[in-house]
Write an enzyme that holds these catalytic residues in place. Structure first.
Site, mmCIF file in Angstrom:
data_model
loop_
_atom_site.group_PDB
_atom_site.id
_atom_site.type_symbol
_atom_site.label_atom_id
_atom_site.label_comp_id
_atom_site.label_asym_id
_atom_site.label_seq_id
_atom_site.Cartn_x
_atom_site.Cartn_y
_atom_site.Cartn_z
ATOM 1 C CD GLU A 99 23.957 66.299 36.045
ATOM 2 O OE1 GLU A 99 23.763 67.401 35.552
ATOM 3 O OE2 GLU A 99 24.343 66.144 37.208
ATOM 4 C CB CYS A 138 31.873 59.689 36.765
ATOM 5 S SG CYS A 138 31.059 59.940 38.328
ATOM 6 C CB CYS A 169 20.871 59.623 46.421
ATOM 7 S SG CYS A 169 21.594 58.488 47.632
ATOM 8 C CB CYS A 178 25.257 62.707 52.152
ATOM 9 S SG CYS A 178 25.293 60.917 52.262
ATOM 10 C CB CYS A 200 25.696 64.707 48.458
ATOM 11 S SG CYS A 200 25.383 63.896 46.886
ATOM 12 N N GLY A 236 23.279 58.701 42.899
ATOM 13 C CA GLY A 236 22.668 57.525 43.509
ATOM 14 C C GLY A 236 23.602 56.660 44.329
ATOM 15 C CD GLU A 237 25.165 53.506 48.255
ATOM 16 O OE1 GLU A 237 25.873 54.495 48.482
ATOM 17 O OE2 GLU A 237 25.626 52.365 48.029
ATOM 18 C CB SER A 269 31.718 55.191 45.074
ATOM 19 O OG SER A 269 31.782 56.069 46.172
ATOM 20 C CB SER A 314 31.363 57.875 50.892
ATOM 21 O OG SER A 314 31.465 57.731 49.496
ATOM 22 C CG LEU A 315 35.810 57.624 56.853
ATOM 23 C CD1 LEU A 315 35.130 56.596 57.733
ATOM 24 C CD2 LEU A 315 37.340 57.490 56.979
ATOM 25 C CG ASN A 342 33.837 69.395 44.572
ATOM 26 O OD1 ASN A 342 34.832 70.073 44.375
ATOM 27 N ND2 ASN A 342 33.788 68.092 44.336
ATOM 28 C CB CYS A 378 32.456 64.076 43.941
ATOM 29 S SG CYS A 378 33.430 62.805 43.222
HETATM 30 N N1 SAH Z 1 26.394 57.116 46.784
HETATM 31 C C1 SAH Z 1 27.725 56.724 46.560
HETATM 32 C C2 SAH Z 1 28.283 57.132 45.214
HETATM 33 C C3 SAH Z 1 27.966 58.528 44.717
HETATM 34 S S1 SAH Z 1 28.645 59.863 45.615
HETATM 35 C C4 SAH Z 1 28.626 57.231 47.699
HETATM 36 O O1 SAH Z 1 28.183 58.042 48.488
HETATM 37 O O2 SAH Z 1 29.761 56.768 47.772
HETATM 38 C C5 SAH Z 1 30.336 59.828 45.074
HETATM 39 C C6 SAH Z 1 31.306 60.549 46.002
HETATM 40 O O3 SAH Z 1 31.081 61.944 45.983
HETATM 41 C C7 SAH Z 1 31.223 60.116 47.456
HETATM 42 O O4 SAH Z 1 32.500 59.726 47.906
HETATM 43 C C8 SAH Z 1 30.780 61.374 48.177
HETATM 44 O O5 SAH Z 1 31.282 61.397 49.476
HETATM 45 C C9 SAH Z 1 31.337 62.461 47.280
HETATM 46 N N2 SAH Z 1 30.677 63.760 47.413
HETATM 47 C C10 SAH Z 1 29.359 63.985 47.525
HETATM 48 N N3 SAH Z 1 29.129 65.311 47.653
HETATM 49 C C11 SAH Z 1 30.339 65.926 47.616
HETATM 50 C C12 SAH Z 1 30.753 67.290 47.680
HETATM 51 N N4 SAH Z 1 29.876 68.276 47.789
HETATM 52 N N5 SAH Z 1 32.069 67.550 47.609
HETATM 53 C C13 SAH Z 1 32.961 66.545 47.450
HETATM 54 N N6 SAH Z 1 32.628 65.259 47.363
HETATM 55 C C14 SAH Z 1 31.323 64.935 47.447
HETATM 56 FE FE1 SF4 Z 2 23.647 59.537 48.051
HETATM 57 FE FE2 SF4 Z 2 26.310 59.210 47.813
HETATM 58 FE FE3 SF4 Z 2 25.202 61.654 47.676
HETATM 59 FE FE4 SF4 Z 2 25.232 60.382 49.996
HETATM 60 S S1 SF4 Z 2 27.021 61.070 48.823
HETATM 61 S S2 SF4 Z 2 23.469 61.469 49.118
HETATM 62 S S3 SF4 Z 2 24.957 58.297 49.335
HETATM 63 S S4 SF4 Z 2 24.887 60.003 46.239
#
Ligand code: SAH
Ligand code: SF4
Length: 337
Positions: free
Chosen positions: A90, A103, A110, A114, A117, A159-160, A191, A214-215, A288, A331
């Site tokens: 996407e 985006c 991935c 996490c 996500c 993806g990462e 990111s 992504s902290l 989200n 996100c």
């Molecule tokens: N893998 C990379 C880039 C893709 S994720 C990363 O993790 O940075 C992009 C962003 O979406 C990240 O900052 C992640 O923390 C955020 N994200 C993932 N799942 C989310 C959710 N359910 N609600 C809000 N932000 C989310």
């Molecule tokens: Fe992968 Fe980023 Fe989602 Fe974590 S937040 S699972 S690193 S896409």
């Protein structure tokens, strides 16, 4: 047959001259497709018909196909793209006041899993080729047609990106090439969940590209529970790296705020200490919801309290109530469904 979008400039030149054509035809091709967005050979008016035929016989110019789009009233549009092997990714087009944000995805799924996500819940399928990264950008640019204003690229799709570094690097060279797609590195944000070795490489190779980290947790123990990658990539090492390296831009810290997990004022206090001495911005993203995790989004009041605490500590804070929630393009909602 070679897929045009996956070739570096040098590879394209070599293949074009290999067909007995002059080297400048490679430049003409890149200008038409990457710069002017004209993918249809009929439009390449400065290339002879004969040469256009030779090129189409030897290169595949097909863009990956968008098989579905969903738009919301703000103008955010999500594209479901089918790759040549049938996998789906996407990309999201966001219309902002003075510019556009694309985006972009870097992998199918991935591996980092996490907990919050949607992409992480899919697991890892495969890396994208550089051409599949570039193809997303061209597709979204085509959607804009004759547009005014600048384009920002954010690698915040599926993806990462730093676990697909070689393809990312090849794509970034193409994307920033002034004769081609010509997006300024200052308008590109990668990111990452924090893959330190490749983060260092990225900043060496592209010092002007912006980094978003992504902290999502206020210390390594808490972060590990949400982001298993923190077991291998210790938060303290990443923070130390951010603090020690001189750079022209600030690091953006993304912090997904989840009710009862990382949203207390003690967490805010820890975050403010963690970021001390690092030129930074912090984006608070209220969680989200997706179908995979049963976390809750904190109330607006709670989100504001958290943000205000950080502001009082002198940090630059943005609260990002995500765009495109209705169409699941925010996100953490991208699952290639
Ligand atoms: N893998 C990379 C880039 C893709 S994720 C990363 O993790 O940075 C992009 C962003 O979406 C990240 O900052 C992640 O923390 C955020 N994200 C993932 N799942 C989310 C959710 N359910 N609600 C809000 N932000 C989310
Ligand atoms: Fe992968 Fe980023 Fe989602 Fe974590 S937040 S699972 S690193 S896409």
């Amino acid at each position: 047959m070679e897929w045009f979008y996956d070739l570096s400039e040098a590879e394209l030149r070599k293949s074009v001259t290999g067909l007995g054509l002059k080297e400048f035809v490679a430049v003409q091709l890149s200008t038409w497709i990457l710069n002017k967005n004209i993918v249809d050979p009929d439009g390449w008016s400065n290339i002879s018909k004969e040469n256009r035929e030779l090129l189409t016989e030897n290169f595949d110019f097909t863009l990956d196909r968008s098989i579905r789009t969903d738009a919301d009233p703000s103008g955010t549009k999500k594209f479901l793209i089918e790759l040549q092997d049938g996998n789906r990714i996407e990309s999201v087009l966001i219309r902002e006041k003075n510019h556009y944000t694309f985006c972009i995805s870097s992998q199918v799924g991935c591996a980092l899993g996490c907990k919050f996500c949607a992409t992480g819940n899919l697991g890892f399928k495969r890396d994208l080729f550089s051409g599949e990264i570039i193809s997303q950008v061209i597709l979204l640019k085509k959607e804009l047609g004759d547009y005014e204003g600048k384009i920002n690229l954010v690698f915040m799709g599926m993806g990462e990106p730093l676990l697909n570094y070689e393809n990312l690097r090849k794509a970034l060279i193409r994307l920033t090439d002034e004769k081609g797609i010509s997006i300024s590195p200052r308008r590109i944000t990668v990111s990452t969940a924090g893959i330190l070795k490749n983060l260092k490489k990225l900043e060496e190779d592209f010092p002007n590209i912006k980094i978003s980290f992504s902290l999502n947790g206020s210390d390594n123990t808490q972060r590990q529970k949400l982001m298993p990658v923190s077991k291998k990539e210790h938060l303290d090492d990443i923070i130390e790296y951010f603090r020690d390296r001189k750079r022209k831009h600030r690091i953006t810290f993304e912090y997904v705020l989840i009710e009862g997990l990382n949203d207390s004022l003690e967490d805010a206090e820890k975050v403010s200490k963690l970021l001390r001495g690092i030129p930074s911005k912090i984006n608070i993203i209220p969680y989200n919801p997706n179908d995979f995790a049963d976390f809750k989004t904190p109330s607006e009041k709670k989100v504001d309290e958290f943000a205000e605490f950080l502001v009082k500590k002198g940090l630059t804070v943005m609260v990002r109530w995500s765009k495109g929630k209705d169409i699941r393009s925010a996100c953490g909602q991208l699952a290639g469904e």
